[in-house]
Design a protein around this motif. Structure first.
Motif, PDB file in Angstrom:
ATOM      1  N   GLN A  68       0.821  -1.219   0.000  1.00 39.60           N
ATOM      2  CA  GLN A  68       0.000   0.000   0.000  1.00 39.60           C
ATOM      3  C   GLN A  68       0.848   1.260   0.000  1.00 39.60           C
ATOM      4  OE1 GLN A  68      -2.082  -1.408   3.255  1.00 39.60           O
ATOM      5  NE2 GLN A  68      -3.383  -2.662   1.971  1.00 39.60           N
ATOM      6  N   THR A  69       1.914   1.229   0.805  1.00 38.45           N
ATOM      7  CA  THR A  69       2.790   2.401   0.885  1.00 38.45           C
ATOM      8  C   THR A  69       4.237   1.958   0.957  1.00 38.45           C
ATOM      9  OG1 THR A  69       1.129   3.462   2.292  1.00 38.45           O
ATOM     10  CG2 THR A  69       3.262   4.534   2.177  1.00 38.45           C
TER      11      THR A  69
ATOM     12  N   TYR B  87       8.408   7.902  -2.655  1.00 41.56           N
ATOM     13  CA  TYR B  87       7.087   7.584  -2.086  1.00 41.56           C
ATOM     14  C   TYR B  87       6.216   6.885  -3.107  1.00 41.56           C
ATOM     15  CZ  TYR B  87       2.605   8.717   0.306  1.00 41.56           C
ATOM     16  OH  TYR B  87       1.395   8.672   0.946  1.00 41.56           O
TER      17      TYR B  87
ATOM     18  N   ASN C  29       2.251   5.461  -3.146  1.00 40.73           N
ATOM     19  CA  ASN C  29       0.983   5.357  -2.429  1.00 40.73           C
ATOM     20  C   ASN C  29       0.004   4.694  -3.397  1.00 40.73           C
ATOM     21  OD1 ASN C  29      -1.733   6.017  -1.699  1.00 40.73           O
ATOM     22  ND2 ASN C  29      -0.991   7.673  -0.355  1.00 40.73           N
TER      23      ASN C  29
ATOM     24  N   SER D 245      -3.206   3.946  -3.194  1.00 43.02           N
ATOM     25  CA  SER D 245      -4.558   4.460  -3.403  1.00 43.02           C
ATOM     26  C   SER D 245      -4.559   5.720  -4.246  1.00 43.02           C
ATOM     27  CB  SER D 245      -5.280   4.680  -2.073  1.00 43.02           C
ATOM     28  OG  SER D 245      -4.650   5.679  -1.336  1.00 43.02           O
ATOM     29  N   THR D 246      -3.497   6.542  -4.138  1.00 39.23           N
ATOM     30  CA  THR D 246      -3.441   7.744  -4.973  1.00 39.23           C
ATOM     31  C   THR D 246      -2.603   7.510  -6.232  1.00 39.23           C
ATOM     32  OG1 THR D 246      -1.566   8.502  -3.672  1.00 39.23           O
ATOM     33  CG2 THR D 246      -3.713   9.344  -3.030  1.00 39.23           C
TER      34      THR D 246
ATOM     35  N   GLU E  87       3.571   0.039   4.284  1.00 36.49           N
ATOM     36  CA  GLU E  87       2.251  -0.460   4.698  1.00 36.49           C
ATOM     37  C   GLU E  87       1.936  -1.583   3.733  1.00 36.49           C
ATOM     38  OE1 GLU E  87      -0.826   2.418   5.732  1.00 36.49           O
ATOM     39  OE2 GLU E  87       0.717   3.976   5.675  1.00 36.49           O
TER      40      GLU E  87
HETATM   41  C1  LIG Z   1      -2.206   7.803   0.343  1.00 38.42           C
HETATM   42  O1  LIG Z   1      -2.310   9.182   0.132  1.00 38.42           O
HETATM   43  C2  LIG Z   1      -3.518   9.727   0.633  1.00 38.42           C
HETATM   44  C3  LIG Z   1      -3.563  11.173   0.195  1.00 38.42           C
HETATM   45  O2  LIG Z   1      -2.374  11.825   0.588  1.00 38.42           O
HETATM   46  C4  LIG Z   1      -3.543   9.576   2.136  1.00 38.42           C
HETATM   47  O3  LIG Z   1      -4.748  10.087   2.649  1.00 38.42           O
HETATM   48  C5  LIG Z   1      -3.454   8.105   2.473  1.00 38.42           C
HETATM   49  O4  LIG Z   1      -3.341   7.968   3.868  1.00 38.42           O
HETATM   50  C6  LIG Z   1      -2.237   7.507   1.813  1.00 38.42           C
HETATM   51  N1  LIG Z   1      -2.313   6.095   1.993  1.00 38.42           N
HETATM   52  C7  LIG Z   1      -1.460   5.451   2.702  1.00 38.42           C
HETATM   53  C8  LIG Z   1      -1.710   3.989   2.822  1.00 38.42           C
HETATM   54  O5  LIG Z   1      -0.507   6.001   3.218  1.00 38.42           O
END
Ligand SMILES: *[C@@H]1O[C@H](CO)[C@@H](O)[C@H](O)[C@H]1NC(C)=O
Ligand SMILES: *[C@@H]1O[C@H](CO)[C@@H](O)[C@H](O)[C@H]1NC(C)=O
Ligand SMILES: *[C@@H]1O[C@H](CO)[C@@H](O)[C@H](O)[C@H]1NC(C)=O
Ligand SMILES: *[C@@H]1O[C@H](CO)[C@@H](O)[C@H](O)[C@H]1NC(C)=O
Ligand SMILES: *[C@@H]1O[C@H](CO)[C@@H](O)[C@H](O)[C@H]1NC(C)=O
Ligand SMILES: *[C@@H]1O[C@H](CO)[C@@H](O)[C@H](O)[C@H]1NC(C)=O
Ligand SMILES: *[C@@H]1O[C@H](CO)[C@@H](O)[C@H](O)[C@H]1NC(C)=O
Length: 403
Positions: free
Chosen positions: A102-103, A126, A128, A130-131, A223
């Motif tokens: 995930q991260t 980085y 991420n 989900s984004t 993550e």
């Molecule tokens: C991914 O990025 C979003 C927007 O910055 C954030 O809200 C979210 O916590 C991040 N996800 C992880 C798993 O860190």
């Protein structure tokens, strides 16, 4: 992670753990000294990491796609020195399934000493999911041309992590890496051309070659999920044995799974750090941490494993990472919550780690055993270090004993 370990896992042998190689000692009353692998912990701190030594880089490759494939190590040593060495060099980050990422984040700090709360970590890479953010991240995988001595070539990974892509591609959210499948993360800084005196040294031709993540004082956060494998075990190597680990970035750029130890600097000790690793199918919920270099051991295959393990949660997301500080502490941690934000102060990080729960320490020997544990004739033959072949022979021998 390397081929020798793979062979041992394949034959499913119980091999005496070398975790006692350098004595553990506790440094404070809050920190206990684990005396067995069976202890579940939240923090594993290696102390006194780094020594003065050397290794041998690959100098050239011949006939890499034919059966006569071979490699030559440089006759010149590559020296390393000081805090966290050789793990102070550029590292690549490796993942084996079953795993969902995930991260991922990499940080550096000018100073940070574990426990003193000093310094600030700045995020420099980085991912991420989900984004679909891919800042300074390149996903690679071993999906390229096969070679008898080098294994498959690195390629860009496609969005499912294991296919080949023609350019840098963001890993899709929710990608499940299966058992025995791998991808790796490098920075987005391309290497100059291959060459002994160039920025990335010599690397296999035709690969997308990238710099790893530098720093004496650095941190990697993750993550991730390590779910149970759902596919059947069809004699799968590393079945249901996920892992996250770091390699000296020279290793994958020449050969991660070489059948000839001259095809990588791994055997001569350029460094590997296993952050979270399932070691065998007997202990499928225990994640171990191991240093693989020659600091205080002559046995690089087994390396120095800390006593104590993290518990693999197969049903929810795990959060954790590893920090390399400026005093030779390499601290691996599993946390209930963390935030891979742009900037993390040393005091916040210490707070996270102090509140994580049970901590064990393992102190590495200060002795630089290079001259006694590995030496080399002027022709590049490594003497006395366990060659992959030697381990293979001993594995066969143990199989023989079993039968
Ligand atoms: C991914 O990025 C979003 C927007 O910055 C954030 O809200 C979210 O916590 C991040 N996800 C992880 C798993 O860190
Ligand atoms: C599995 O790995 C752990 C950690 O290295 C070790 O303590 C244990 O003996 C191993 N079990 C088997 C059956 O190899
Ligand atoms: C990306 O990572 C590389 C690591 O080798 C580093 O040199 C570079 O400065 C990083 N980029 C940013 C924007 O931090
Ligand atoms: C590398 O990543 C950084 C951070 O996201 C970005 O600013 C830079 O443009 C990227 N460089 C390349 C060559 O992709
Ligand atoms: C992954 O993607 C590649 C194409 O990049 C495709 O050939 C392969 O079948 C995919 N693998 C899986 C398991 O879907
Ligand atoms: C090989 O080793 C021998 C004896 O150590 C040495 O004399 C010779 O110069 C070496 N050859 C090369 C190419 O390094
Ligand atoms: C590694 O290189 C040395 C020196 O060229 C050679 O003697 C040795 O046989 C090579 N090892 C393998 C496994 O090919």
């Amino acid at each position: 992670m390397q081929f020798a370990i793979l062979l041992l896992s394949l034959v499913g042998l119980t091999v005496a753990a070398s975790a006692g190689g350098a004595g553990s000692k506790s440094s404070s009353t809050l920190v206990s000294t684990a005396t067995s692998n069976s202890e579940a912990v939240d923090v594993i701190a290696f102390q006194n990491v780094g020594y003065n030594g050397f290794y041998y880089n690959v100098e050239s490759f011949s006939d890499i796609l034919s059966d006569s494939c071979s490699c030559k190590l440089s006759s010149d040593t590559t020296a390393f020195l000081g805090t966290n060495a050789p793990l102070n060099e550029e590292l690549s980050v490796h993942f084996r399934g079953p795993l969902v990422l995930q991260t991922f984040a990499w940080y550096t700090a000018e100073s940070y000493t574990h426990g003193l709360g000093s310094g600030t970590f700045e995020r420099r890479a980085y991912y991420n999911a989900s984004t679909q953010t891919n800042d300074n991240v390149t996903f690679l995988t071993n999906a390229g041309a096969p070679s008898p001595c080098l294994g498959n070539a690195l390629t860009y990974a496609s969005s499912n992590g294991t296919g080949a892509a023609s350019g840098s591609t963001v890993l899709a959210e929710g990608t499940v890496l299966g058992s025995n499948e791998e991808y790796s993360i490098f920075s987005n800084i391309s290497c100059g051309s291959s060459g002994t005196s160039n920025d990335c040294g010599v690397y296999r031709s035709g690969i997308p070659a990238y710099h790893g993540f530098f720093g004496v004082t650095k941190m990697f956060l993750f993550e991730f999920e390590m779910p149970e494998e759902t596919a059947a075990d069809e004699d799968t190597t590393f079945y249901n044995m996920p892992a996250i680990w770091l390699l000296n970035a020279h290793i994958p750029r020449t050969s991660q799974y070489a059948t000839d130890s001259n095809c990588s600097c791994w055997t001569s000790g350029c460094g590997e750090f296993d952050i979270f690793e399932i070691m065998n199918t007997t202990e499928l919920t225990k994640l171990y941490s191991t240093v693989h270099d020659y600091q205080g051991t002559g046995d690089i295959n087994f390396g120095l494993q800390a006593f104590g393990h993290f518990t693999r949660d197969t049903t929810s997301t795990m959060k954790g990472g590893v920090v390399f500080d400026d005093a030779g502490n390499v601290v691996v941690f599993m946390l209930d919550s963390m935030d891979a934000s742009n900037s993390i102060s040393g005091s916040d990080l210490d707070g996270w780690i102090n509140n994580a729960g049970k901590e064990v320490t393992k102190s590495l020997s200060s002795v630089a055993p290079a001259s006694t544990t590995k030496s080399k004739s002027s022709n590049g033959t490594l003497v006395e270090s366990h060659s992959i072949f030697a381990v293979f022979i001993s594995a066969l021998f143990l199989v023989f004993l079993y039968i």
